[in-house]
Scaffold this active site. Structure first.
Site, short mmCIF file in Angstrom:
data_model
loop_
_atom_site.label_atom_id
_atom_site.label_comp_id
_atom_site.label_asym_id
_atom_site.label_seq_id
_atom_site.Cartn_x
_atom_site.Cartn_y
_atom_site.Cartn_z
N TYR A 57 0.83 -1.21 0.00
CA TYR A 57 0.00 0.00 0.00
C TYR A 57 0.85 1.25 0.00
CZ TYR A 57 0.90 1.00 4.96
OH TYR A 57 1.50 1.32 6.15
N LYS A 105 6.61 -1.98 1.96
CA LYS A 105 5.41 -1.41 2.60
C LYS A 105 4.22 -2.35 2.40
CE LYS A 105 3.16 3.13 3.10
NZ LYS A 105 3.28 3.35 4.54
N GLU A 144 12.04 2.74 14.20
CA GLU A 144 11.18 3.81 13.68
C GLU A 144 9.90 3.86 14.48
OE1 GLU A 144 9.98 2.88 9.61
OE2 GLU A 144 10.06 0.75 10.10
N LEU A 196 11.22 1.34 7.09
CA LEU A 196 10.63 1.80 5.84
C LEU A 196 11.30 3.14 5.50
CD1 LEU A 196 8.28 1.21 3.78
CD2 LEU A 196 7.03 2.98 5.02
C1 PLP Z 1 6.50 1.94 9.66
C2 PLP Z 1 6.52 3.25 8.93
N1 PLP Z 1 7.67 3.94 8.87
C3 PLP Z 1 7.75 5.12 8.24
C4 PLP Z 1 6.63 5.68 7.64
C5 PLP Z 1 6.74 7.02 6.95
O1 PLP Z 1 6.67 6.85 5.56
P1 PLP Z 1 6.16 8.01 4.60
O2 PLP Z 1 6.95 9.23 4.93
O3 PLP Z 1 6.45 7.50 3.25
O4 PLP Z 1 4.70 8.19 4.87
C6 PLP Z 1 5.41 5.00 7.66
C7 PLP Z 1 4.24 5.55 7.03
O5 PLP Z 1 3.18 4.97 6.99
C8 PLP Z 1 5.36 3.75 8.32
O6 PLP Z 1 4.23 3.03 8.37
#
Ligand code: PLP
Length: 283
Positions: A33, A146, A179, A204
């Site tokens: 997603y 993701k 994170e 991620l």
């Molecule tokens: C586990 C995780 N880390 C980091 C992020 C941040 O990613 P992004 O800046 O692409 O939204 C998300 C966003 O949903 C996430 O689920």
């Protein structure tokens, strides 16, 4: 106003939107997603999100059912149908419907679903910071993909909610911060280095994170990509998280302790303001 969703080629009323019970997303969490932020009609970092969607699909040996251009057209049409100006666009692709069997089906067609949601974003300067708790990171070893399998993230966020906190910061067995449950974590240390974990398979690689790196670089800030411990985080001048939905959000309290003086820091506020300005230039 009625809400519309996109499901496999059709724009349908949100309450009627459905996929089959044997969709592999439902059965196995076999899907990926993206979440794209929309501010005043501008899609933030759409290109980066669609690129990462393709990467996630590739890593799971799935094919995108549509080209990037077609996905963009659907995103645009869905936001128009829902008269969405500021909010989020959710895109989900699963391996599709097949009789339940763990190994991949030979000929399933990927399912594509999109929804949008109005959210009122704090697009002004942050006045109040948020709090977070730390929790053990219980996820699998490929957090760089993701996928829709978010149970450990949900458990972490629930633990945060139960303590009245905004985010759960996940901690690896070696004591380093990986994170947030749905965000990347940053610290500003006493030497004014902006530190965020290196993007490997443990986190991620946030699209917002990458934009903030660029923006901070333009501000001549020193950015260091490395892991950091909970103890180092607690000693920081500032801690903040980044994500499509939270943009840049300062964490002023973690595990009930103040970060520095427990106030929103100047750097988090400035990066947030810069990010909002940058989104105005996105298409
Ligand atoms: C586990 C995780 N880390 C980091 C992020 C941040 O990613 P992004 O800046 O692409 O939204 C998300 C966003 O949903 C996430 O689920």
């Amino acid at each position: 106003m009625s809400r519309f969703a996109y499901v496999n080629g059709s724009y349908v009323p949100h309450r009627e939107a459905a996929v089959h019970i044997e969709d592999r997303g439902y059965q196995f969490g076999d899907g990926v997603y993206e979440v794209v932020l929309l501010i005043n009609g501008k899609m933030a970092d759409c290109e980066g999100h669609l690129k990462r969607l393709n990467r996630s699909l590739f890593k799971l040996k799935m094919k995108s059912p549509l080209s990037e251009g077609a996905l963009r057209q659907i995103m645009a049409r869905l936001t128009r149908l829902n008269r969405l100006k500021t909010g989020i666009i959710y895109i989900q692709i699963t391996r599709g419907v097949a009789s339940r069997d763990h190994s991949f089906p030979k000929n399933s067609l990927a399912s594509l679903v999109m929804t949008v949601k109005h959210v009122s974003l704090d697009t002004g300067r942050q006045l109040a910071g948020k709090s977070a708790i730390t929790v053990p990171d219980q996820r699998w070893d490929r957090r760089d993909i993701k996928t829709i399998q978010l149970l450990p993230n949900c458990l972490a966020k629930q633990a945060a909610s139960e303590k009245g906190a905004y985010e759960a910061i996940m901690v690896m067995p070696d004591g380093s911060v990986s994170e947030g449950s749905s965000s990347n974590v940053w610290i500003l240390n006493k030497e004014n280095q902006l530190i965020t974990r290196q993007p490997d398979e443990d986190i991620l690689n946030g699209i917002t994170r990458q934009s903030i790196q660029r923006i901070a670089g333009e501000r001549q800030m020193e950015i260091v990509e490395r892991s950091f411990s909970v103890a180092e985080m607690m000693q920081a001048k500032e801690v903040f998280v980044t994500s499509a939905t939270s943009m840049v959000t300062a964490l002023t309290h973690i595990d009930g302790q103040k970060i520095d003086e427990g106030k929103v820091g100047l750097i988090a506020s400035a990066l947030k303001a810069d990010y909002i300005k940058y989104v105005e230039t996105c298409s």
